[in-house]
Every structure is written in structure tokens, then in C-alpha cells.
Design an enzyme around this catalytic site. Structure first.
Site, short mmCIF file in Angstrom:
data_model
loop_
_atom_site.label_atom_id
_atom_site.label_comp_id
_atom_site.label_asym_id
_atom_site.label_seq_id
_atom_site.Cartn_x
_atom_site.Cartn_y
_atom_site.Cartn_z
N TYR A 130 5.49 33.78 42.57
CA TYR A 130 6.85 34.08 42.14
C TYR A 130 6.94 35.59 41.86
CZ TYR A 130 10.53 34.40 38.47
OH TYR A 130 11.59 34.77 37.70
N TYR B 60 3.83 36.81 39.82
CA TYR B 60 3.46 35.77 38.86
C TYR B 60 2.70 34.65 39.59
CZ TYR B 60 7.19 37.90 36.00
OH TYR B 60 7.97 38.77 35.29
N ARG C 186 10.54 41.02 25.49
CA ARG C 186 9.27 40.63 26.10
C ARG C 186 8.29 41.78 26.07
NH1 ARG C 186 10.02 36.43 31.09
NH2 ARG C 186 11.73 35.24 30.19
N LYS D 137 7.07 27.27 30.66
CA LYS D 137 8.50 27.26 30.39
C LYS D 137 8.79 26.29 29.26
CE LYS D 137 11.31 27.50 33.98
NZ LYS D 137 11.79 28.89 34.08
N GLY E 41 13.68 41.45 28.99
CA GLY E 41 13.70 42.90 29.04
C GLY E 41 12.83 43.55 27.98
N ASP F 159 10.97 26.12 47.10
CA ASP F 159 10.75 27.19 48.06
C ASP F 159 12.01 28.03 48.19
OD1 ASP F 159 10.28 28.81 50.23
OD2 ASP F 159 9.51 27.22 51.52
N ALA G 20 8.22 32.36 54.73
CA ALA G 20 7.16 31.42 55.12
C ALA G 20 7.38 30.12 54.38
CB ALA G 20 5.78 32.00 54.77
N ASN H 45 14.99 26.90 54.56
CA ASN H 45 15.15 25.57 54.01
C ASN H 45 16.42 25.48 53.17
OD1 ASN H 45 13.22 27.42 52.69
ND2 ASN H 45 13.52 26.08 50.94
#
Length: 311
Positions: A288, A172, A226, A177, A222, A88, A93, A65
Site C-alpha cells: 500500500y 506500507y 501522527r 486498523k 498529518g 486491488d 498488476a 478490475n
């Protein structure tokens, strides 16, 4: 643009076993399901597959896409109540749907090394509307809820413990966010991500450890910015209630920025560092990250609520 359909066994997942869970009017339903899938991801296969598809050898032109975003057009889109736009970034897929027991599931399917759009990890996600700085006030929030079924998650064996932020196993399933003032980090930072890391019995993924990957400081990334916090373990192929609720309470020095998650019937609440710097909140869900093998995440019964309370 045309909607790109999965062929053969990728187009329709066949259900081979169903065990009903007890349902009550007050408790979210968990349905044990065994979806027949075309491949079985093992720790060894994951590494081999990652090597094979780095050059997009598992990609097909029909899945490339070029515009990155599209809308599902093969009937009613059961996930469109959150957003009709599908982000996407995989040529492996496309978004598809499968129905069992009068429930239609949105299928988010990715594979290692198949992001043909940019240099980041492959993903297939949707995003809720955002609340921005002008909308933020005491009580403003974004809430996403639905049922998640994890058929496969990405896996890559490495030298790190599974609770080490550097460990590359897992996919994920959702993320909160939110932009912030003062600079630092990504222009569109993830502040809290829920990652599913597979547990194996022999060559079969039988369950998933769910972790909260959370920032320790605004713009954090990193090992220094996190950390992973273990939440729970859920069985593979099991329909599980999921809710993510992120927003703001209070004001000034008493302001709180939170990301609260419910999995099944258990709450996992967390307050974001430096809440006074937060100027946006939104949620993404789907699939993700896949450093090795494949990931297949199903979502149904999804909904979103956006509450804007200007100051």
C-alpha cells in the site's frame, strides 16, 4: 470475474541467487533471496516513472478490475488463510504467485499513479476479520503472522527527512486498523502502519528502514496527529518473519489497546492512545502506497488468529 494474470516477466519471477540462513526450531527463518525483476527503481527513475504513470499510461485494460475485490483462481491461493478477498486498487498488476524451494509466495505489486478506483494511493491488500465493540473484552485480539520479502518499495525524493511524516518515500507492508467512538478522522482509520523506506547503493535498493507510523491521538493524521518511529533495517530480497498482534486488555480506566509487532526475532510493542475509545481491531497486509516508482512485496506462510472475548 476472471482472474487477471501478469504477462511475461511479470507473471513469473526468476530466482537467480539464494543464500540459506541458519534455521532452528525456535527462531523464525530469514532466507536471503535475489529475485530477478523487470525494472530497477532508482531515486531518479522513481520521479520519472511517477510522472509517466499519473495518467495510467502503464496500465492495461486487462488489469482494470472494476469491482475492486476479486479472488485468485489460478490454483491454490497460499494467502487465503487470512482472506480469500483481494482488495486491488491498481491497474498496474494483479495478485500472482511464484514458487521457489518448495515455498509459494503471494506477489503484491503496485506502481505510482495507478489507482483507477479512487483518489487514494494504489494498494493491493487483504484484511483479517475484525473484532468489533460487541466482541471486545479483556483478552480479545487479532493476530497476523507470516514471512515478508521486500523486492522493491516505492520511492519519491522530496525535501523532507525520511523520518518526517510528510516524506513520501516508502511502501506500507501491514497496518493495524480500528474504529473509535467520539468522532474524528477517517471512518475506517489506520492507527499503526509499518512502512518500508528503501536504502540505495548506487541505483539498487539494498535494504529497507522499517518505521512504525503511529497516531498520536485518535483520528490523528498529518504532522499534528501522527509520527514515525524507526524500528529496524532489513536487507532487500530477504525472507523475514513478521507478526502483528493488536487487541485489548483490562477494562474501564485500566483498559489498554496495543499493537505489538515482531520483525525477525525482535519485538516492537506500542500502546494506542485513548484506549477507552477503541471499538474495533483488524489488520491489513500486502502493499500500500507508492508515490514514486514501483513496489513489490511478497508474502508467504501467512496465518491469522481472531480471539473474541465479549465483556
Amino acid at each position: 470475474m476472471k482472474n487477471k494474470l501478469l504477462k511475461g516477466s511479470l507473471a513469473k519471477l526468476s530466482l537467480i541467487c539464494f543464500v540459506g540462513a541458519t534455521i532452528s526450531c525456535s527462531t523464525p527463518q530469514d532466507d536471503s533471496m535475489d529475485f530477478e525483476t523487470s525494472t530497477t527503481t532508482t531515486p531518479e527513475d522513481a520521479i520519472n516513472l511517477s510522472a509517466k504513470v499519473t495518467n495510467t499510461s502503464k496500465c492495461d485494460d486487462q488489469y482494470k478490475n472494476p469491482t475492486r475485490e476479486y479472488e485468485y483462481s489460478d490454483g491454490y491461493d497460499v494467502n487465503q488463510t487470512v482472506s480469500s478477498k483481494i482488495d486491488d486498487r491498481t491497474c498496474f498488476a494483479d495478485y500472482s504467485q511464484t514458487t521457489y524451494n518448495n515455498k509459494t509466495f503471494g506477489v503484491y505489486k503496485i506502481a505510482a499513479g495507478t489507482n483507477h478506483i479512487d483518489d487514494l494511493q494504489p494498494r493491493m491488500e487483504r484484511t483479517t476479520p475484525a473484532i468489533n465493540s460487541g466482541d471486545l473484552g479483556n483478552g480479545s485480539y487479532v493476530r497476523f503472522s507470516g514471512y515478508v520479502t521486500i523486492n522493491r518499495a516505492g520511492h519519491l525524493s522530496d525535501s523532507y527527512d525520511r523520518d518526517d511524516i510528510r516524506d513520501k518515500s516508502g511502501t506500507y507492508i501491514a497496518q493495524a486498523k480500528g474504529k473509535h467512538t467520539g468522532g474524528g478522522g477517517s471512518a475506517d482509520p489506520a492507527i499503526c502502519l509499518i512502512v518500508a523506506k528503501p536504502r540505495f547503493s548506487g541505483s539498487t535498493q539494498v535494504s529497507y528502514d522499517l518505521y512504525r507510523e503511529e497516531i498520536t491521538e485518535r483520528g490523528g493524521s498529518g504532522v499534528n496527529g501522527r509520527q514515525l518511529v524507526f524500528l529496524t533495517n532489513i536487507p532487500a530480497n530477504t525472507r523475514k518473519f513478521f507478526r502483528m498482534h493488536t487487541g485489548f486488555t483490562g477494562s474501564g480506566s485500566n483498559r489498554t489497546h496495543y499493537v505489538n509487532v515482531r520483525i525477525g526475532g525482535t519485538d516492537y510493542n506500542w500502546n494506542v492512545p485513548s484506549p477507552e475509545r477503541g471499538i474495533q481491531a483488524k489488520i491489513r497486509f500486502g502493499a500500500y502506497r507508492c508515490h514514486g516508482g514501483e513496489a513489490e512485496i511478497l508474502w508467504d506462510g501467512v496465518n491469522k488468529v481472531v480471539n473474541k472475548v465479549p465483556e
